[in-house]
Design a protein around this motif. Structure first.
Motif, short mmCIF file in Angstrom:
data_model
loop_
_atom_site.label_atom_id
_atom_site.label_comp_id
_atom_site.label_asym_id
_atom_site.label_seq_id
_atom_site.Cartn_x
_atom_site.Cartn_y
_atom_site.Cartn_z
N LEU A 75 5.80 5.32 0.93
CA LEU A 75 4.67 5.37 0.01
C LEU A 75 3.72 5.90 0.85
O LEU A 75 3.83 5.43 2.08
CB LEU A 75 4.16 4.09 -0.65
N GLN A 88 6.22 0.62 2.84
CA GLN A 88 7.68 0.72 2.06
C GLN A 88 7.28 -0.09 0.63
O GLN A 88 7.91 0.20 -0.18
CB GLN A 88 8.48 -0.03 2.61
N ASP A 89 6.16 -0.75 0.43
CA ASP A 89 5.80 -1.54 -0.62
C ASP A 89 4.32 -1.80 -0.53
O ASP A 89 3.86 -1.81 0.55
CB ASP A 89 6.73 -2.24 -0.82
N LYS A 91 1.57 -4.27 -3.14
CA LYS A 91 1.13 -5.36 -4.44
C LYS A 91 -0.36 -5.58 -4.30
O LYS A 91 -0.80 -5.57 -3.29
CB LYS A 91 1.67 -6.86 -4.33
N GLN A 100 2.88 -3.08 2.84
CA GLN A 100 4.37 -3.70 3.90
C GLN A 100 4.82 -2.18 4.57
O GLN A 100 5.12 -1.36 3.76
CB GLN A 100 5.26 -4.24 2.88
N SER A 106 2.96 -6.44 7.46
CA SER A 106 2.23 -6.73 6.40
C SER A 106 0.84 -6.86 6.75
O SER A 106 0.39 -7.66 7.54
CB SER A 106 2.69 -8.38 6.01
N PHE A 119 2.99 7.56 -4.51
CA PHE A 119 4.53 6.84 -4.91
C PHE A 119 5.48 8.04 -4.36
O PHE A 119 6.55 8.13 -4.03
CB PHE A 119 4.48 6.33 -5.90
N THR A 162 2.19 -4.35 -9.36
CA THR A 162 3.38 -5.19 -8.94
C THR A 162 4.33 -4.18 -8.24
O THR A 162 4.36 -2.96 -8.43
CB THR A 162 3.73 -6.00 -10.12
N ALA A 163 5.68 -4.75 -8.21
CA ALA A 163 6.67 -3.93 -7.61
C ALA A 163 7.14 -2.91 -8.75
O ALA A 163 7.90 -2.07 -8.35
CB ALA A 163 8.06 -4.88 -7.28
N ASP A 164 6.93 -3.12 -9.93
CA ASP A 164 7.57 -2.42 -10.96
C ASP A 164 6.57 -1.88 -12.12
O ASP A 164 6.93 -1.12 -12.97
CB ASP A 164 8.59 -3.01 -11.87
N ARG A 179 6.12 1.74 -12.83
CA ARG A 179 5.61 2.36 -11.50
C ARG A 179 6.46 3.46 -11.25
O ARG A 179 5.85 4.60 -10.46
CB ARG A 179 5.64 1.40 -10.53
N GLN A 180 7.66 3.58 -11.49
CA GLN A 180 8.61 4.75 -11.00
C GLN A 180 8.26 6.03 -11.69
O GLN A 180 8.65 6.97 -11.10
CB GLN A 180 10.07 4.22 -11.27
#
Length: 388
Positions: A75, A88-89, A91, A100, A106, A119, A162-164, A179-180
């Motif tokens: 990302l 990489q991620d 929130k 992250q 972090s 993304f 969030t993650a998804d 999110r994908q």
């Protein structure tokens, strides 16, 4: 005992990265980095430890660290202070965004300091569309989606991430979005007053962190971003520490207030920034330069300088790409006073310009015809920069 000694020395060398420090005057020194704070940088050079004031440092380069990209598509996040780096991620809620990254670790930043998150992966077709959206003015947040090779968007308000899932408000409706399926988010942020960073940290993953403070304790770097976030960085992930902002201004970053072209025949050769007329790097005296100006005869460039600069420095010569018959007359003036005047020929060695521009507000550069009409009159002003 011998093996223990070798192992100890290997650890010490690993903890003392080799660096090349370039000063505002253009001189460079190399050594093993020992420590650094807001005021000085300390190097071990041979048997000696030497300190150099950071006020006179242009950049610190880590020649053993190579640029590298992760195999996974990362990302990409942008912050309001100009920082831009892969992660990489993440929130996020309305107060805090936790990022992250492989190199940054972090990192917690205020959500209001995040200006965009990408993304999806870019290609040449999507790059222009994404840049256009990034540079546009928006009154609402944009949820950007990809349709084949085209980007489209819905405006509204981005909530928690969030993650998804991405919480999105379109009018009165709250819509949870997978999110994908999202290519990126561009936040509508009010314009902020730009502040000059103390140090611009260039990472080997091609990220850039704008720091208000940075130090090295012999093991790791500790940096405070202009957003207030703090991060710890390994020396192995740093490609360059740029301290030039606020000290140096490259002429290629400035817009001339006036440009005049006078062709000898019918062709107008327009000046170019940071590249030669063919789009390649500037080349003078067998050396390539990434910064500078390409100027063909007859061209007049006039600049209005707003800041208090002391010196104007550049490496000047006819570009190596043309045959050895280039011949121009160059005149550089400050407030109407001649600072440099002379002929520049292909057969000449590169000229190291170092001109006093104290008190100069109006800088004028004239590249005029020489004795060979305008044939091969391709002048380069490499690393042309103003120094405070």
């Amino acid at each position: 005992m011998h093996s223990l000694f070798c192992a100890t020395m290997t650890m010490l060398l690993a903890a003392s990265p080799g660096v090349e420090v370039t000063s505002l005057t253009g001189t460079s020194v190399s050594g093993q980095l020992q420590s650094m704070n807001q005021g000085t940088i300390q190097l071990k050079q041979g048997q000696d430890d030497r300190q150099y004031p950071l006020s006179g440092v242009l950049n610190v380069r880590f020649p053993q660290n190579r640029f590298q990209r992760t195999l996974e598509t990362p990302l990409m996040v942008r912050l309001a202070d100009g920082s831009r780096f892969p992660i990489q991620d993440l929130k996020s809620n309305d107060r805090e965004t936790v990022l992250q990254g492989e190199q940054t670790g972090s990192l917690s930043v205020p959500t209001k300091a995040v200006t965009s998150v990408r993304f999806g992966a870019l290609n040449s077709d999507l790059q222009k569309s994404w840049d256009k959206l990034l540079n546009g003015k928006h009154s609402k947040d944009l949820l950007v989606v990809q349709k084949e090779n085209v980007l489209d968007y819905i405006d509204g308000v981005v909530g928690n991430i969030t993650a998804d899932r991405i919480q999105f408000f379109a009018g009165e409706d709250e819509v949870p979005v997978n999110r994908q399926r999202v290519f990126g988010i561009i936040y509508a942020r009010p314009a902020t007053t730009e502040t000059t960073p103390f140090c611009s940290i260039k990472l080997t993953d091609e990220g850039t962190l704008q720091a208000s403070a940075i130090s090295y304790n012999g093991t790791d770097f500790e940096a405070t971003l202009q957003t207030g976030a703090r991060t710890r960085l390994s020396p192995s992930v740093i490609a360059n520490l740029d301290f030039s902002q606020g000290k140096v201004r490259y002429l290629s970053d400035l817009e001339p207030r006036n440009i005049e072209y006078t062709p000898f025949f019918d062709t107008v050769w327009k000046y170019r920034r940071d590249k030669h007329r063919d789009g390649g790097p500037l080349r003078v005296g067998g050396k390539e330069y990434t910064r500078g100006l390409y100027i063909h005869s007859k061209t007049l460039l006039q600049y209005r300088l707003k800041d208090d600069y002391r010196r104007f420095r550049a490496v000047m010569g006819i570009d190596d790409s043309v045959p050895g018959i280039g011949f121009v007359y160059v005149e550089i003036k400050g407030n109407g006073r001649t600072l440099f005047a002379g002929n520049v020929k292909s057969s000449d060695s590169p000229v190291d310009l170092d001109l006093d521009v104290s008190g100069v507000r109006d800088l004028e550069i004239l590249v005029d015809f020489g004795d060979n009409l305008e044939i091969c009159d391709h002048l380069d002003l490499c690393n042309a920069r103003l120094i405070k």
